[in-house]
Write a protein that holds these residues in place. Structure first.
Motif, PDB file in Angstrom:
ATOM      1  N   THR A   1       0.831  -1.209   0.000  1.00  0.00           N
ATOM      2  CA  THR A   1       0.000   0.000   0.000  1.00  0.00           C
ATOM      3  C   THR A   1       0.859   1.250   0.000  1.00  0.00           C
ATOM      4  N   LEU A   2       2.176   1.053   0.211  1.00  0.00           N
ATOM      5  CA  LEU A   2       3.055   2.216   0.263  1.00  0.00           C
ATOM      6  C   LEU A   2       3.502   2.649  -1.120  1.00  0.00           C
ATOM      7  N   LEU A   3       3.428   1.728  -2.088  1.00  0.00           N
ATOM      8  CA  LEU A   3       3.848   2.066  -3.438  1.00  0.00           C
ATOM      9  C   LEU A   3       2.631   2.258  -4.326  1.00  0.00           C
ATOM     10  N   PRO A   4       2.520   3.391  -4.995  1.00  0.00           N
ATOM     11  CA  PRO A   4       1.390   3.597  -5.897  1.00  0.00           C
ATOM     12  C   PRO A   4       1.496   2.688  -7.108  1.00  0.00           C
ATOM     13  N   ALA A   5       0.376   2.454  -7.734  1.00  0.00           N
ATOM     14  CA  ALA A   5       0.369   1.647  -8.947  1.00  0.00           C
ATOM     15  C   ALA A   5       1.068   2.403 -10.059  1.00  0.00           C
ATOM     16  N   PRO A   6       1.567   1.667 -11.075  1.00  0.00           N
ATOM     17  CA  PRO A   6       2.203   2.355 -12.199  1.00  0.00           C
ATOM     18  C   PRO A   6       1.281   3.413 -12.777  1.00  0.00           C
ATOM     19  N   MET A   7       1.872   4.529 -13.112  1.00  0.00           N
ATOM     20  CA  MET A   7       1.094   5.649 -13.616  1.00  0.00           C
ATOM     21  C   MET A   7       0.674   5.387 -15.054  1.00  0.00           C
ATOM     22  N   VAL A   8      -0.618   5.443 -15.323  1.00  0.00           N
ATOM     23  CA  VAL A   8      -1.104   5.239 -16.680  1.00  0.00           C
ATOM     24  C   VAL A   8      -1.033   6.551 -17.430  1.00  0.00           C
ATOM     25  N   LYS A   9      -1.106   6.465 -18.732  1.00  0.00           N
ATOM     26  CA  LYS A   9      -1.043   7.666 -19.561  1.00  0.00           C
ATOM     27  C   LYS A   9      -2.178   8.609 -19.195  1.00  0.00           C
ATOM     28  N   ASN A  10      -1.852   9.860 -19.064  1.00  0.00           N
ATOM     29  CA  ASN A  10      -2.829  10.856 -18.642  1.00  0.00           C
ATOM     30  C   ASN A  10      -3.887  11.051 -19.727  1.00  0.00           C
ATOM     31  N   VAL A  11      -5.111  10.652 -19.402  1.00  0.00           N
ATOM     32  CA  VAL A  11      -6.200  10.808 -20.366  1.00  0.00           C
ATOM     33  C   VAL A  11      -7.221  11.817 -19.853  1.00  0.00           C
ATOM     34  N   ALA A  12      -6.845  12.563 -18.829  1.00  0.00           N
ATOM     35  CA  ALA A  12      -7.753  13.560 -18.276  1.00  0.00           C
ATOM     36  C   ALA A  12      -8.041  14.634 -19.316  1.00  0.00           C
ATOM     37  N   ALA A  13      -9.206  15.231 -19.194  1.00  0.00           N
ATOM     38  CA  ALA A  13      -9.581  16.304 -20.116  1.00  0.00           C
ATOM     39  C   ALA A  13      -8.603  17.459 -19.969  1.00  0.00           C
ATOM     40  N   PRO A  14      -8.259  18.121 -21.059  1.00  0.00           N
ATOM     41  CA  PRO A  14      -7.318  19.243 -20.967  1.00  0.00           C
ATOM     42  C   PRO A  14      -7.902  20.394 -20.160  1.00  0.00           C
ATOM     43  N   VAL A  15      -7.019  21.191 -19.599  1.00  0.00           N
ATOM     44  CA  VAL A  15      -7.430  22.376 -18.853  1.00  0.00           C
ATOM     45  C   VAL A  15      -7.940  23.416 -19.849  1.00  0.00           C
ATOM     46  N   ARG A  16      -9.146  23.891 -19.629  1.00  0.00           N
ATOM     47  CA  ARG A  16      -9.787  24.836 -20.549  1.00  0.00           C
ATOM     48  C   ARG A  16      -9.403  26.268 -20.163  1.00  0.00           C
ATOM     49  N   VAL A  17      -8.858  27.006 -21.128  1.00  0.00           N
ATOM     50  CA  VAL A  17      -8.332  28.343 -20.844  1.00  0.00           C
ATOM     51  C   VAL A  17      -9.001  29.381 -21.743  1.00  0.00           C
ATOM     52  N   LEU A  18      -9.411  30.494 -21.144  1.00  0.00           N
ATOM     53  CA  LEU A  18      -9.876  31.666 -21.886  1.00  0.00           C
ATOM     54  C   LEU A  18      -8.758  32.696 -21.846  1.00  0.00           C
ATOM     55  N   CYS A  19      -8.262  33.119 -23.012  1.00  0.00           N
ATOM     56  CA  CYS A  19      -7.169  34.090 -23.089  1.00  0.00           C
ATOM     57  C   CYS A  19      -7.728  35.459 -23.463  1.00  0.00           C
ATOM     58  N   VAL A  20      -7.478  36.442 -22.611  1.00  0.00           N
ATOM     59  CA  VAL A  20      -8.017  37.789 -22.811  1.00  0.00           C
ATOM     60  C   VAL A  20      -6.856  38.741 -23.070  1.00  0.00           C
ATOM     61  N   ASP A  21      -6.747  39.222 -24.306  1.00  0.00           N
ATOM     62  CA  ASP A  21      -5.634  40.087 -24.701  1.00  0.00           C
ATOM     63  C   ASP A  21      -5.976  40.729 -26.041  1.00  0.00           C
ATOM     64  N   ASP A  22      -5.585  41.983 -26.227  1.00  0.00           N
ATOM     65  CA  ASP A  22      -5.850  42.641 -27.515  1.00  0.00           C
ATOM     66  C   ASP A  22      -4.661  42.540 -28.459  1.00  0.00           C
ATOM     67  N   SER A  23      -3.657  41.739 -28.101  1.00  0.00           N
ATOM     68  CA  SER A  23      -2.472  41.565 -28.941  1.00  0.00           C
ATOM     69  C   SER A  23      -2.583  40.287 -29.770  1.00  0.00           C
ATOM     70  N   PRO A  24      -2.683  40.386 -31.100  1.00  0.00           N
ATOM     71  CA  PRO A  24      -2.725  39.184 -31.940  1.00  0.00           C
ATOM     72  C   PRO A  24      -1.480  38.314 -31.771  1.00  0.00           C
ATOM     73  N   SER A  25      -0.318  38.950 -31.603  1.00  0.00           N
ATOM     74  CA  SER A  25       0.924  38.182 -31.461  1.00  0.00           C
ATOM     75  C   SER A  25       0.932  37.370 -30.178  1.00  0.00           C
ATOM     76  N   ILE A  26       0.497  37.975 -29.075  1.00  0.00           N
ATOM     77  CA  ILE A  26       0.477  37.261 -27.802  1.00  0.00           C
ATOM     78  C   ILE A  26      -0.519  36.110 -27.853  1.00  0.00           C
ATOM     79  N   LEU A  27      -1.670  36.337 -28.455  1.00  0.00           N
ATOM     80  CA  LEU A  27      -2.650  35.252 -28.572  1.00  0.00           C
ATOM     81  C   LEU A  27      -2.090  34.107 -29.411  1.00  0.00           C
ATOM     82  N   LEU A  28      -1.336  34.449 -30.459  1.00  0.00           N
ATOM     83  CA  LEU A  28      -0.716  33.412 -31.284  1.00  0.00           C
ATOM     84  C   LEU A  28       0.316  32.626 -30.477  1.00  0.00           C
ATOM     85  N   LEU A  29       1.124  33.332 -29.680  1.00  0.00           N
ATOM     86  CA  LEU A  29       2.127  32.658 -28.857  1.00  0.00           C
ATOM     87  C   LEU A  29       1.467  31.760 -27.812  1.00  0.00           C
TER      88      LEU A  29
END
Length: 621
Positions: free
Chosen positions: A295-323
């Motif tokens: 119980t002290l050792l965790p099970a092997p880590m499986v490939k992360n299939v969790a949903a991606p973190v959803r991000v809203l980007c607020v900026d008036d710079s087209p270059s920054i939004l592209l980056l």
């Protein structure tokens, strides 16, 4: 052998590093440290040795004799030169996430059975100490919440004596500490005084649990530390060793790891295929093969299939939004679900996009970032990370954003530092997301120590110039109305016949023979593009001093402007961020100036920052 400045200057132009010297240095360092410097590394070896010879003022042939006369010091210098690699705080943050979510929770009860209740950690190949102090900040934060009865001890070792000395000192440039997520900073850092006021030093709260030693990993089998370690970090080191050496080192690390301990190697490194009795827990994370289910050792880590973190980007710079779209990809567990150009748009899109996180700029049209936070941030709002051109040390803007609820702060990336800033942005977003149930971020003691306000002295010696076209008049009116009233003189240069526009501030139209006297602070002048050559010479003669000038170019960058700017000395050039391709193409045509690409809404702030910094440099000189 004495080395004169004259000789160093001559060597700068004549010195070359021969293949024989590259081979000799590579062989010497490999014999001493085990670091393999082959054909693929020869370019790096040559460039670093070349820099070393230029600093000494020696030619390649002269260095042979110099090395023999100074063998001990030069050997250490070469080891330092070729084994010290770029590092930074919380590098490869996924390992620290695993540490906090898997490793440490599993260790708590094990360590509580020990008389000293101490978690033991080894940072092998610790370089200048960033990894050690990152671990110390991580452990300090975790244990304070989850196991305040436990202690920790971190040993940092490196083959380079100079790196170990720097790590022991725990002193870093302020900008390095800015990369650390605010959740970890706490009050562990202090600002330097006097000549070192741009540096910070780790306080006793971090350093008292850390120790450092000079140690060559190839001598591990002969080294006894007097204890086993619960956690060993040896990251981005194996790539410099042969497969046989990697196998030997990995066996040595596992022998020095407790039964429930974890070994972390670099994300790009792997122990697979070496036939070692190790248990893979995740990307580049290993433990002993359990003899039975524990119980002290965790099970092997499986490939992360969790949903991606959803991000809203607020900026008036087209270059920054592209980056940001290049940085926050599904590959790294993120997805930009929408973008907004101002606070009003962000509020509307928030309801539909339902993001997990928000990145927010400060300077934007219609509604800026501070106004957005003041109106909308509160319980239930997703965590906000500021991504802005404003300095983190700015009292009026950056610190106010934190006070209004922002969880962390990133100074905007550019194409030139994208990779370095990319990891900082992703690290801070992940930290903020994991800590969203915690108390809001507070300004740390070191942030408060670096608080600054933009102040411009000698306004009469400075000038703001804005190149505009007739189509830009309406946008310019909005900027002039929101610009500060106390400022250097502003010269508007219009392509074609100047046209009037509504403004609460008086504007003086310059004719061919004008100006009759120097420009005055807090005033706005209007001229046409064809007047520029005359205006430049006239203004400089009237002011009897070379004016420090900030130039803003609205819209497209033309060849006429390029020719004018080439004759305009001591200027900062700000190109409007129309779109990434056009803006960066224009930047390449403005060689010789300090060039930035920004939205027009940031012009007043960035120009003011430039003037303020120029005053500080004069004062320092």
């Amino acid at each position: 052998m004495a080395v004169t400045n004259k000789k160093a200057s001559e060597a700068h132009w004549s010195v070359q590093v021969s293949d024989q010297t590259v081979a000799f240095v590579s062989r010497l360092v490999a014999e001493l440290t085990g670091v393999q410097l082959g054909v693929n590394q020869s370019g790096m070896v040559r460039s670093r040795v070349l820099k070393h010879l230029m600093e000494l003022g020696l030619t390649d042939r002269e260095y042979v004799a110099f090395f023999q006369q100074n063998k001990e010091t030069e050997t250490q210098a070469l080891v330092s030169l070729l084994t010290t690699h770029h590092s930074y705080f919380f590098r490869e943050y996924s390992h620290f996430e695993f540490l906090e979510t898997v490793t440490l929770p599993a260790l708590i009860e094990v360590v509580r059975q020990r008389p000293d209740r101490t978690i033991r950690i080894w940072s092998a190949a610790c370089s200048r100490g960033q990894e050690v102090y990152s671990l110390s900040m991580c452990l300090s934060r975790f244990l304070a919440t989850h196991a305040p009865d436990l202690r920790y001890q971190i040993l940092g070792t490196d083959v380079d004596e100079q790196s170990v000395v720097l790590a022991q000192n725990g002193v870093y440039v302020r900008d390095e500490i800015k990369e650390v997520p605010m959740a970890y900073l706490g009050n562990h850092w202090a600002r330097g005084q006097g000549e070192i006021s741009h540096f910070v030093k780790a306080k006793k709260s971090l350093r008292e649990s850390c120790s450092f030693q000079v140690f060559n990993l190839l001598e591990m089998e002969h080294k006894t530390f007097g204890q086993l370690f619960d956690i060993i970090f040896c990251r981005n080191v194996f790539i410099y060793f042969s497969p046989e050496q990697v196998e030997k080192l990995a066996k040595g690390f596992m022998q020095k790891l407790t039964a429930a301990g974890h070994l972390f190697v670099g994300i790009s490194e792997s122990l697979r295929g070496l036939g070692l009795p190790v248990h893979a827990l995740g990307p580049s994370i290993y433990a002993h093969v359990p003899k039975q289910v524990s119980t002290l050792l965790p099970a092997p880590m499986v490939k992360n299939v969790a949903a991606p973190v959803r991000v809203l980007c607020v900026d008036d710079s087209p270059s920054i939004l592209l980056l940001l779209k290049k940085i926050l990809t599904r590959e790294f567990g993120f997805e930009i679900v929408d973008t907004a150009a101002n606070g009003v748009e962000a509020k509307a899109k928030m309801k539909v996009a339902k993001p997990d996180l928000v990145t927010l700029d400060i300077h934007m049209p219609v509604q800026d970032g501070l106004a957005y936070l003041q109106e909308n941030f509160g319980p239930g709002h997703p965590p906000v990370v500021m991504v802005t051109s404003v300095s983190r040390d700015n009292l009026e803007l950056a610190h106010k954003a934190i006070a209004l609820g922002a969880a962390d702060f990133v100074e905007k990336p550019s194409l030139t530092n994208l990779l370095e800033r990319a990891e900082e942005i992703r690290t801070k977003l992940r930290t903020v997301l994991r800590a969203k149930s915690s108390a809001p971020s507070q300004l740390t003691s070191v942030d408060k120590a670096f608080e600054s306000s933009q102040s411009i002295r000698n306004l009469e010696n400075k000038l703001r110039v804005i190149f505009i076209q007739k189509a830009d008049v309406q946008r310019l009116s909005l900027i002039l109305e929101t610009a500060e009233m106390i400022a250097p003189a502003t010269l508007l240069v219009m392509d074609g016949t100047p046209v009037g526009f509504e403004s609460k501030r008086s504007i003086e139209v310059l004719h061919e023979e004008a100006p009759s006297g120097p420009f005055h602070p807090n005033r706005i002048y209007l001229a046409k593009l064809s007047q520029c050559p005359y205006l430049l010479s006239r203004v400089q003669s009237l002011h009897k001093i070379l004016l420090t000038t900030s130039v803003m170019v609205f819209g497209r960058f033309s060849s006429d402007l390029k020719n004018i700017l080439e004759t305009w000395p001591r200027s900062q050039v700000l190109l409007e961020d129309c779109d990434a391709t056009t803006s960066y193409s224009a930047k390449e045509n403005t060689v010789g100036h300090l060039v930035e690409i920004i939205p027009c809404t940031s012009f007043a702030y960035v120009a003011r920052q430039f003037f303020s910094n120029s005053e500080k440099k004069k004062g320092a000189a």
